[in-house]
Design an enzyme around this catalytic site. Structure first.
Site, PDB file in Angstrom:
ATOM      1  N   LYS A 114       5.531   4.146  18.085  1.00 38.92           N
ATOM      2  CA  LYS A 114       5.445   5.546  17.660  1.00 38.92           C
ATOM      3  C   LYS A 114       5.735   6.490  18.831  1.00 38.92           C
ATOM      4  CE  LYS A 114       1.990   4.369  14.162  1.00 38.92           C
ATOM      5  NZ  LYS A 114       0.561   4.424  13.781  1.00 38.92           N
TER       6      LYS A 114
ATOM      7  N   ASP B 102       1.709  -1.000  18.302  1.00 40.29           N
ATOM      8  CA  ASP B 102       1.933  -0.035  17.229  1.00 40.29           C
ATOM      9  C   ASP B 102       2.072   1.375  17.796  1.00 40.29           C
ATOM     10  OD1 ASP B 102       1.630   0.716  14.175  1.00 40.29           O
ATOM     11  OD2 ASP B 102       0.200   1.984  15.240  1.00 40.29           O
TER      12      ASP B 102
ATOM     13  N   ILE C 253       0.013  13.129   9.014  1.00 40.26           N
ATOM     14  CA  ILE C 253       0.101  14.334   9.846  1.00 40.26           C
ATOM     15  C   ILE C 253       1.576  14.710  10.022  1.00 40.26           C
ATOM     16  CG2 ILE C 253      -0.524  15.383  12.047  1.00 40.26           C
ATOM     17  CD1 ILE C 253      -2.609  13.191  12.403  1.00 40.26           C
TER      18      ILE C 253
ATOM     19  N   VAL D 161       5.186   7.989  12.215  1.00 45.33           N
ATOM     20  CA  VAL D 161       4.279   8.443  13.274  1.00 45.33           C
ATOM     21  C   VAL D 161       3.099   9.195  12.662  1.00 45.33           C
ATOM     22  CG1 VAL D 161       4.035   9.847  15.362  1.00 45.33           C
ATOM     23  CG2 VAL D 161       6.191   8.659  14.903  1.00 45.33           C
TER      24      VAL D 161
ATOM     25  N   THR E 146       0.820  -1.215   0.000  1.00 46.76           N
ATOM     26  CA  THR E 146       0.000   0.000   0.000  1.00 46.76           C
ATOM     27  C   THR E 146       0.851   1.262   0.000  1.00 46.76           C
ATOM     28  OG1 THR E 146      -1.786  -1.135   1.155  1.00 46.76           O
ATOM     29  CG2 THR E 146      -1.789   1.262   1.247  1.00 46.76           C
TER      30      THR E 146
ATOM     31  N   LYS F 203       7.713   1.932  11.594  1.00 48.77           N
ATOM     32  CA  LYS F 203       7.833   2.415  12.979  1.00 48.77           C
ATOM     33  C   LYS F 203       8.469   1.387  13.917  1.00 48.77           C
ATOM     34  CE  LYS F 203       3.289   1.115  12.294  1.00 48.77           C
ATOM     35  NZ  LYS F 203       2.528   1.277  11.038  1.00 48.77           N
TER      36      LYS F 203
ATOM     37  N   GLU G  19       9.191  10.775   8.854  1.00 43.45           N
ATOM     38  CA  GLU G  19       7.889  11.368   9.164  1.00 43.45           C
ATOM     39  C   GLU G  19       6.772  10.342   9.127  1.00 43.45           C
ATOM     40  OE1 GLU G  19       5.642  13.765  10.640  1.00 43.45           O
ATOM     41  OE2 GLU G  19       7.063  15.112   9.676  1.00 43.45           O
TER      42      GLU G  19
END
Length: 412
Positions: free
Chosen positions: A204, A200, A135, A131, A13, A104, A128
């Site tokens: 992060k 998960d 955003i 996390v 993906t 991560k 980037e």
């Protein structure tokens, strides 16, 4: 005109989203960077599977073929697991390539080593996408930390857990039914453990801690709890008080002490996370100059994550120092030991006739579920003595609303 040659490791993906975005936004990248960006190679697992990739691109399952390309400037890693991605990225840095990762778990374990290795080879690291998906949390923190002293970071960092909690509340579904729906929609894996048990979000959180404070708490000391103990009855009881369950990662620093938790908590209508629903993520940062700021947006998905990777592509190609903010920072000491401050809790399973003088009963939702005010240490001690007992911190709920009365918590 010069050309920036990029390799993409993984074509799931995220990898496919990055490839498509480089094709669709080539003019924008060229305008910003002054160079054309071309995908030179894609690392895949199954060479027989048909993919929509240009014929000029090297498609291989052997990373050594990529390392030996005549020109290679940036390696983008979008695989899973710690290995072989960690080894691949080390080799890419040693070759002299900038690297970007969306992994991560790997970066939480090996980010420090990769950043140090990159520094010694004069290349940059972009992360980037590790996390909060699309955003721009890390870029924001890099800018904020020039002068501001961050004291608290809170985040909804896992879209799957947030989706499940939203569905349980809105549609009155059980945890199992909400999880099943998340799996059908592709938000949750067949084995959802990493999401619903908080792993998960934990990875992060450790990345965020290193960015904000230059160090992490001891991993074994981090309170990590998933959402599997939250029932429809608890959600209904919380709603009676105008509260909502959210799975929140929190990192605080007081003096030299860093404390991190990843767990379900309750928020009131004044909290910025109250309206974060579905698969959305959000991060709230509190610092001494700017005060409180909140970033929110899509936490996962092909193009939100690709957006983070592409912005990192610009970042590393402009050769920004990756370790800029990885230095220990100071924060105010508020004078109270963690665990001693009286806080509000939603509890289940503590008998109403409990007369502990250190616990204040605030409100009763049902015979089993109530809100109390007490210090964390006292709550843990009392509740751990009860069978089938649960307790959840209310991190913001200035008003508890009931059908015929309103209790102002600030006055308690």
């Amino acid at each position: 005109m010069s050309v920036i040659k990029v390799a993409i490791l993984g074509f799931g993906t995220v990898g496919e989203g990055v490839y498509q975005t480089i094709q669709s936004h080539g003019e924008e990248l060229e305008r910003v960077l002054g160079s054309k960006v071309e995908v030179a190679a894609v690392l895949i697992r199954n060479k027989q599977k048909k993919r929509n990739i240009d014929e000029e691109v090297l498609i291989t399952s052997d990373f050594n073929e990529i390392l030996h390309l005549p020109q290679l400037d940036v390696v983008i890693e979008a695989i899973v697991d710690k290995e072989p991605p960690y080894t691949f990225l080390k080799q890419a840095i040693q070759r002299g390539c900038h690297i970007i990762t969306a992994n991560k778990e790997m970066f939480a374990h090996h980010g420090k080593e990769l950043l140090e290795l990159a520094d010694s080879h004069n290349v940059s690291v972009g992360y980037e996408a590790t996390v909060a998906g699309g955003i721009p949390v890390i870029q924001t923190l890099r800018q904020l930390l020039n002068v501001n002293r961050v004291s608290l970071i809170q985040g909804i960092l896992n879209g799957t857990s947030n989706f499940i909690l939203t569905e349980m509340r809105k549609r009155k579904q059980s945890f199992a039914d909400a999880l099943s729906l998340a799996q059908k929609k592709g938000y949750a894996e067949a084995d959802p453990t990493n999401d619903v048990e908080g792993f998960d979000a934990f990875f992060k959180t450790m990345i965020l801690s290193r960015i904000a404070f230059g160090e992490e708490p001891n991993w074994q000391d981090v309170e990590r709890e998933g959402i599997t103990t939250i029932t429809s009855n608890l959600i209904d009881a919380a709603e009676k008080f105008g509260l909502r369950f959210k799975h929140v990662a929190s990192i605080t620093k007081a003096g030299n002490q860093i404390r991190a938790t990843v767990k379900p908590v309750l928020v009131g209508k004044t909290h910025p996370f109250y309206h974060i629903e579905g698969v959305e993520n959000a991060v709230n940062v509190q610092s001494d100059i700017v005060g409180s700021i909140t970033l929110q947006g899509p936490g996962a998905g092909m193009f939100p994550t690709a957006s983070a990777v592409i912005e990192d592509l610009v970042y590393v190609c402009q050769h920004q120092p990756s370790n800029k903010n990885f230095t220990k920072t100071t924060a105010g000491n508020y004078g109270e030991e963690i665990g001693q401050v009286k806080e509000l809790w939603l509890i289940k399973g503590l008998p109403k006739n409990n007369k502990n003088p250190l616990i204040t009963w605030v409100a009763q939702a049902t015979d089993e579920i109530a809100i109390i005010k007490a210090a964390r240490e006292e709550v843990e001690k009392v509740m751990n003595q009860q069978e089938e007992a649960y307790y959840f911190q209310i991190i913001d709920g200035y008003k508890i609303e009931r059908k015929y009365e309103e209790i102002t918590l600030a006055a308690l």
